[in-house]
Design a protein around this motif. Structure first.
Motif, PDB file in Angstrom:
ATOM      1  N   ASP A 113       0.992  -1.268   0.009  1.00  0.00           N
ATOM      2  CA  ASP A 113      -0.119  -0.056   0.016  1.00  0.00           C
ATOM      3  C   ASP A 113       1.046   1.291   0.051  1.00  0.00           C
ATOM      4  N   PHE A 114       0.232   2.242  -0.465  1.00  0.00           N
ATOM      5  CA  PHE A 114       0.972   3.545  -0.426  1.00  0.00           C
ATOM      6  C   PHE A 114       1.720   3.956   0.812  1.00  0.00           C
ATOM      7  N   ILE A 115       3.035   4.297   0.999  1.00  0.00           N
ATOM      8  CA  ILE A 115       3.243   4.712   1.910  1.00  0.00           C
ATOM      9  C   ILE A 115       3.984   6.460   1.853  1.00  0.00           C
ATOM     10  N   PRO A 116       3.339   7.444   2.808  1.00  0.00           N
ATOM     11  CA  PRO A 116       3.923   8.582   2.574  1.00  0.00           C
ATOM     12  C   PRO A 116       5.338   8.743   2.172  1.00  0.00           C
ATOM     13  N   ILE A 117       5.855   9.508   1.229  1.00  0.00           N
ATOM     14  CA  ILE A 117       7.325   9.402   0.836  1.00  0.00           C
ATOM     15  C   ILE A 117       8.099  10.802   1.244  1.00  0.00           C
ATOM     16  N   GLU A 118       9.062  10.353   2.194  1.00  0.00           N
ATOM     17  CA  GLU A 118       9.646  11.590   2.668  1.00  0.00           C
ATOM     18  C   GLU A 118      10.901  11.979   1.587  1.00  0.00           C
ATOM     19  N   LEU A 119      10.907  13.237   1.423  1.00  0.00           N
ATOM     20  CA  LEU A 119      11.823  13.761   0.624  1.00  0.00           C
ATOM     21  C   LEU A 119      13.033  14.400   1.366  1.00  0.00           C
ATOM     22  N   SER A 120      14.133  14.686   0.370  1.00  0.00           N
ATOM     23  CA  SER A 120      15.457  15.202   1.103  1.00  0.00           C
ATOM     24  C   SER A 120      15.243  16.264   1.574  1.00  0.00           C
ATOM     25  N   ASP A 121      14.379  17.116   1.354  1.00  0.00           N
ATOM     26  CA  ASP A 121      14.209  18.717   1.606  1.00  0.00           C
ATOM     27  C   ASP A 121      13.463  18.733   2.765  1.00  0.00           C
ATOM     28  N   GLY A 122      12.817  17.754   3.501  1.00  0.00           N
ATOM     29  CA  GLY A 122      11.871  17.531   4.625  1.00  0.00           C
ATOM     30  C   GLY A 122      10.479  17.595   4.235  1.00  0.00           C
ATOM     31  N   GLU A 186      17.555  20.472 -18.691  1.00  0.00           N
ATOM     32  CA  GLU A 186      17.492  21.468 -19.929  1.00  0.00           C
ATOM     33  C   GLU A 186      17.900  20.926 -21.210  1.00  0.00           C
ATOM     34  N   LYS A 187      18.801  19.723 -20.987  1.00  0.00           N
ATOM     35  CA  LYS A 187      19.311  18.990 -22.117  1.00  0.00           C
ATOM     36  C   LYS A 187      18.372  18.494 -23.082  1.00  0.00           C
ATOM     37  N   LYS A 188      17.346  17.760 -22.397  1.00  0.00           N
ATOM     38  CA  LYS A 188      16.225  16.977 -22.977  1.00  0.00           C
ATOM     39  C   LYS A 188      14.951  17.601 -23.018  1.00  0.00           C
ATOM     40  N   GLY A 189      14.768  18.929 -22.539  1.00  0.00           N
ATOM     41  CA  GLY A 189      13.356  19.633 -22.514  1.00  0.00           C
ATOM     42  C   GLY A 189      12.374  19.078 -21.719  1.00  0.00           C
ATOM     43  N   LEU A 190      12.908  18.418 -20.577  1.00  0.00           N
ATOM     44  CA  LEU A 190      11.927  17.981 -19.573  1.00  0.00           C
ATOM     45  C   LEU A 190      11.354  18.717 -18.727  1.00  0.00           C
ATOM     46  N   THR A 191      10.102  18.842 -18.490  1.00  0.00           N
ATOM     47  CA  THR A 191       9.418  19.850 -17.415  1.00  0.00           C
ATOM     48  C   THR A 191       9.022  19.179 -16.036  1.00  0.00           C
ATOM     49  N   PHE A 192       9.615  18.119 -15.611  1.00  0.00           N
ATOM     50  CA  PHE A 192       9.425  17.659 -14.430  1.00  0.00           C
ATOM     51  C   PHE A 192       9.773  18.387 -13.304  1.00  0.00           C
ATOM     52  N   ASN A 193       9.086  18.486 -12.134  1.00  0.00           N
ATOM     53  CA  ASN A 193       9.650  19.127 -11.014  1.00  0.00           C
ATOM     54  C   ASN A 193      10.810  18.070 -10.144  1.00  0.00           C
ATOM     55  N   PRO A 194      12.104  18.642 -10.217  1.00  0.00           N
ATOM     56  CA  PRO A 194      12.974  17.783  -9.742  1.00  0.00           C
ATOM     57  C   PRO A 194      12.871  17.547  -8.094  1.00  0.00           C
ATOM     58  N   ILE A 195      12.419  16.433  -7.412  1.00  0.00           N
ATOM     59  CA  ILE A 195      12.155  16.331  -6.092  1.00  0.00           C
ATOM     60  C   ILE A 195      13.114  14.734  -5.872  1.00  0.00           C
ATOM     61  N   GLU A 196      13.860  14.984  -4.744  1.00  0.00           N
ATOM     62  CA  GLU A 196      14.645  14.019  -4.368  1.00  0.00           C
ATOM     63  C   GLU A 196      14.180  13.180  -3.206  1.00  0.00           C
ATOM     64  N   VAL A 197      14.257  11.773  -3.128  1.00  0.00           N
ATOM     65  CA  VAL A 197      13.483  10.857  -2.202  1.00  0.00           C
ATOM     66  C   VAL A 197      14.711  11.047  -0.851  1.00  0.00           C
ATOM     67  N   SER A 198      14.357  10.658   0.406  1.00  0.00           N
ATOM     68  CA  SER A 198      15.309  10.685   1.480  1.00  0.00           C
ATOM     69  C   SER A 198      15.706   9.384   1.584  1.00  0.00           C
ATOM     70  N   ASN A 199      16.761   9.149   2.264  1.00  0.00           N
ATOM     71  CA  ASN A 199      17.388   7.776   2.529  1.00  0.00           C
ATOM     72  C   ASN A 199      16.268   6.917   3.250  1.00  0.00           C
ATOM     73  N   ARG A 200      15.591   7.201   4.148  1.00  0.00           N
ATOM     74  CA  ARG A 200      14.802   6.671   4.790  1.00  0.00           C
ATOM     75  C   ARG A 200      13.519   6.134   3.936  1.00  0.00           C
ATOM     76  N   SER A 201      12.912   6.871   3.088  1.00  0.00           N
ATOM     77  CA  SER A 201      12.046   6.413   2.131  1.00  0.00           C
ATOM     78  C   SER A 201      12.746   5.552   1.247  1.00  0.00           C
ATOM     79  N   ALA A 202      13.854   5.699   0.744  1.00  0.00           N
ATOM     80  CA  ALA A 202      14.574   4.917  -0.170  1.00  0.00           C
ATOM     81  C   ALA A 202      14.583   3.352   0.322  1.00  0.00           C
ATOM     82  N   ILE A 203      14.887   3.176   1.469  1.00  0.00           N
ATOM     83  CA  ILE A 203      14.811   1.920   2.356  1.00  0.00           C
ATOM     84  C   ILE A 203      13.504   1.492   2.389  1.00  0.00           C
TER      85      ILE A 203
END
Length: 230
Positions: A113-122, A186-203
């Motif tokens: 089931d979905f678990i809230p995903i913690e991001l590296s920026d808090g 910029e190189k590929k013309g992508l428009t995604f919002n850059p968000i990074e997963v925290s180590n805790r959620s990566a595990i």
């Protein structure tokens, strides 16, 4: 129940990153279950015994994966299922689960089931991502992962089609830098919002290799771990 799995193996250990570089070997496993959590004992040396400490392995497998993620069997072992921790030990021949204190750094994690995903920026990606969508795709990726970048390009080209089908695609990067993501966009013309997963959620999401895909229905139930843009 005994099942056979194919693992990439190097130096007699299972490999889950860059698996194509290594030879494959078939191993038998016993499937066990309790508390809606399934786990396996893997007979690594093929002698018909599944519980040799320091030799055999234990692991869990999503129903959408072809084989379980493994960790070397110890006297006491831990499994996370939807961020609830269970222990299995040799007192019960590793055949019973015991609920214990949550430990996010366990080697073995299992999401159904979905678990809230913690991001590296808090910040946190929470269940409001399902609102107004039929399906939500959580896509873990990195700039150095060629298949990941190809998938992002495909999604960018088909963004209107996905919107019409009410598919919410959320890419979350891992194992690369923010600067590299910006350069790639910029190189590929992508428009995604850059968000990074925290180590805790990566595990919690068992990011042993990339890409990793989790597809949830509108209620946050995991329904697939593969996403074809077409």
């Amino acid at each position: 129940m005994i099942e056979s799995f194919e693992f990439a193996v190097y130096d007699n250990e299972p490999m889950f990153v860059d698996e194509y570089l290594y030879q494959n070997e078939n191993k038998n496993g016993i499937k066990l279950s309790a508390n809606q959590t399934e786990w396996y004992l893997i007979d690594w040396n093929g002698n018909g015994i599944y519980s040799e400490i320091g030799i055999d392995y234990y692991g869990v497998k999503s129903p959408f994966k072809r084989r379980p993620i493994l960790s070397l069997l110890k006297k006491t072992n831990k499994i996370n299922h939807n961020e609830v921790t269970y222990s299995i030990d040799n007192k019960t021949d590793f055949r019973e689960l015991n609920k214990t204190v949550f430990e996010p750094k366990n080697d073995i994690s299992y999401i159904s089931d979905f678990i809230p995903i913690e991001l590296s920026d808090g910040n946190t990606v929470n269940s409001d991502i399902f609102k107004d969508y039929n399906k939500t795709v959580i896509y873990y990726w990195a700039t150095w992962c060629a298949p990941c970048v190809k998938k992002l390009e495909q999604v960018e080209l088909n963004s209107n089609k996905l919107a019409l089908q009410k598919v919410n695609f959320i890419p979350i990067y891992y194992g690369c830098s923010y600067g590299d993501v910006i350069k790639l966009n910029e190189k590929k013309g992508l428009t995604f919002n850059p968000i990074e997963v925290s180590n805790r959620s990566a595990i919690s999401y068992q990011l042993t290799g990339l890409p990793e895909t989790y597809v949830f229905d509108s209620n946050g139930k995991l329904i697939a771990e593969h996403f074809d843009v077409e």
